[in-house]
Enzyme design. Structure first.
Site, PDB file in Angstrom:
ATOM      1  N   ARG A 106      20.488 -11.613  26.043  1.00  0.00           N
ATOM      2  CA  ARG A 106      20.349 -13.044  26.339  1.00  0.00           C
ATOM      3  C   ARG A 106      18.998 -13.373  26.962  1.00  0.00           C
ATOM      4  NH1 ARG A 106      26.264 -15.031  28.689  1.00  0.00           N
ATOM      5  NH2 ARG A 106      27.413 -14.814  26.726  1.00  0.00           N
ATOM      6  N   GLU A 134      33.548 -21.793  41.179  1.00  0.00           N
ATOM      7  CA  GLU A 134      32.098 -21.664  41.092  1.00  0.00           C
ATOM      8  C   GLU A 134      31.396 -22.083  42.383  1.00  0.00           C
ATOM      9  OE1 GLU A 134      28.559 -22.855  37.892  1.00  0.00           O
ATOM     10  OE2 GLU A 134      30.652 -23.363  37.456  1.00  0.00           O
TER      11      GLU A 134
END
Length: 568
Positions: free
Chosen positions: A286, A374
């Site tokens: 990535r 998160e």
């Protein structure tokens, strides 16, 4: 001004917030679950169409300890290993519990089906189907929340301040987005579950309501933040053509499974120019894919929307349908025929590894102030392992809700009306300055998003970060106080945008200052002026406010000893 009261206040009603509400109520607490959007309809969980990583071991042999190994490897040495172990150990329990509540995980041969995903050593990732994992999870949690009378749900309520006295959270002040009135909330414990910060970037894959409010609220309340420099940028997020009702990061499994070609604006393959070979393999990592795409754009070889082409025209329709049948039909409904056209993709902000620094009960250093999902920092270190996001939402949500309920049993209400005066005076000042024709907050939000994308995005430098910090400070000192919020009381989106912008600026400052402090490249934090990892910086960066000024320090990562790791 309305006043509400509950044992436990939960700020944010996505996956983590709803799970926290369920467990808090199950532990005997009265719960107030609030969201600035619609309860159970916002946040990142409902948008997720991919997989959930959990060591069920039903597809092939697996264990929480193996899952932990993969998680720590992805985190590049900076994971809080105790938090990471918690995700891996308790993940299976949460997935089975969700199965009992009605999530229809995909099954094969009478067991939950699991697939391989990047970074995992075995087939570990479960899902509902190719399109609906997140929506199915959110729907199940909404239904479960609705069955519990001890949970009061309030939508369109934006929490703008946490009230603290003697390092203990007492309640909150919120803005009713419908009528513009302030609402005060008394609580014995508070859980921040308002998600991440992806909205501070011009290109992002997450919900539009994730502007970093959880981090800003925690910071202002006296909590510490950790690993704020680590923003995960997904390399091949969807840019064009227009895609409705589908996850913009959906292309990863297509590329790895079917072999999608990355082409520049001249339709040439280009990954080999940047230290990797992609021809016929299509497995560039990535970070390299993101770097290569942005450098091609910088060199004038990008696509019309500033990215690269992802091309599947060399693959037959039969192969496409065999691998992703229902997705192909949804794409066709969007006017995208992969056998005839490429799509444009590029890096975009996707997830944040940093967040509120908490203990194993999800409590910050402010007594009675917890975080979940998160909003929590530390578990993922410098980079999150694919599929761990929803798992941690479940695990951290359940842990925070249970701990907050236990705290409430031991605590008396400690309401202090005088603590609300700062928020009340702020709103009154904004209304006195209301005018037509001025600059609305949404314009400055857009400026901040562009600034962060260009100066604190996937690839950074000290010069660009310093420029970003200077502009952020200018926005806070000069621009924010002069913005126009309009004179309306009902549905005054300018007022909502102003408070959201205030939080976005605080969070952006934390990201930029932390990125400036880490003079190396590690995981999701890439410095072009410091391209190599520095072993001297194998430690976590903690930020806090001292006399309303940012202060940073370095701490050693939390490690498990070997016996703990084997037990995990």
């Amino acid at each position: 001004m309305s006043h509400l009261s509950a044992d436990v206040l939960i700020v944010g009603a996505g996956g983590a917030g709803m799970y926290a509400a369920i467990t808090a109520a199950g532990s005997g607490a009265s719960v107030l679950l609030v969201d600035k959007g619609q309860v159970g309809r916002g946040g990142a969980t409902i948008m997720a169409q991919m997989t959930v990583a959990v060591a069920l071991g039903e597809e092939e042999p697996d264990s929480p300890s193996l899952h932990l190994e993969d998680t720590l490897r992805a985190g590049r040495g900076l994971c809080n290993e105790e938090l990471a172990a918690l995700v891996c150990e308790e993940g299976p329990t949460r997935i089975v519990e969700m199965d009992q509540w009605g999530v229809r995980w995909a099954r094969e041969n009478d067991h939950i089906k699991q697939e391989m995903a990047p970074g995992h050593s075995v087939k570990r990732c479960c899902y509902v189907d190719f399109l609906n994992t997140g929506p199915a999870v959110a729907a199940t949690l909404r239904r479960k929340v609705g069955e519990i009378p001890e949970i009061r749900r309030v939508s369109n309520l934006a929490v703008i301040d946490i009230l603290v006295r003697d390092a203990r959270a007492l309640g909150a002040v919120a803005l009713n987005l419908v009528d513009g009135d302030l609402v005060t909330i008394q609580a014995k414990a508070i859980v921040l579950a308002a998600g991440g910060l992806t909205k501070i970037y011009a290109r992002n894959s997450a919900s539009a309501n994730m502007g970093g409010e959880a981090y800003a609220l925690a910071l202002w309340a006296g909590a510490e933040l950790i690993d704020m420099e680590f923003v995960q940028f997904f390399p091949i997020g969807h840019l064009a053509p227009r895609l409705v009702g589908m996850d913009p990061i959906m292309w990863d499994p297509f590329r790895y499974k079917l072999g999608g070609k990355l082409l520049n604006g001249q339709f040439d393959e280009f990954i080999d120019r940047y230290g990797s070979s992609d021809f016929g393999k299509y497995n560039a990592t990535r970070d390299i894919a993101a770097y290569a795409i942005l450098k091609e754009v910088e060199a004038g070889r990008g696509t019309p929307h500033g990215g690269a082409y992802l091309d599947f025209r060399h693959i037959s329709e039969a192969e496409l349908r065999s691998a992703f049948g229902p997705v192909i039909d949804r794409l066709l409904a969007n006017g995208i025929d992969l056998t005839k056209m490429p799509v444009e993709v590029g890096p975009m902000a996707h997830y944040h590894m940093g967040g509120v620094r908490v203990d194993l009960n999800m409590q910050s250093r402010v007594e009675g102030l917890y975080a979940a999902g998160e909003a929590v920092g530390g578990a993922n270190g410098a980079n999150r392992l694919s599929g761990n996001a929803i798992t941690e939402a479940f695990v951290f949500g359940a842990r925070a809700g249970s701990a907050a309920a236990e705290k409430a049993k031991q605590t008396k209400f400690g309401w202090d009306e005088t603590l609300t005066m700062v928020s009340r005076n702020q709103v009154e000042q904004l209304r006195r300055n209301a005018a037509s024709g001025g600059t609305p907050p949404a314009h400055l939000q857009a400026d901040l998003q562009t600034l962060m994308w260009e100066n604190a995005g996937p690839f950074r430098s000290g010069e660009r970060l310093a420029a970003a910090l200077a502009r952020i400070e200018e926005m806070q000192r000069h621009d924010l106080p002069d913005l126009c919020v309009g004179a309306e009381r009902q549905f005054n989106l300018d007022l909502q945008d102003w408070f959201e912008l205030r939080a976005m600026l605080a969070t952006a400052e934390a990201v930029v200052r932390s990125a400036l402090g880490r003079t190396e490249s590690r995981g999701a934090h890439q410095r072009e002026d410091f391209p190599i990892a520095d072993y001297h910086l194998l430690k976590n960066q903690v930020v806090e406010l001292k006399d309303w000024e940012f202060a940073a320090r370095w701490v050693a990562p939390v490690r498990l000893n070997r016996s703990q790791a084997r037990h995990a």
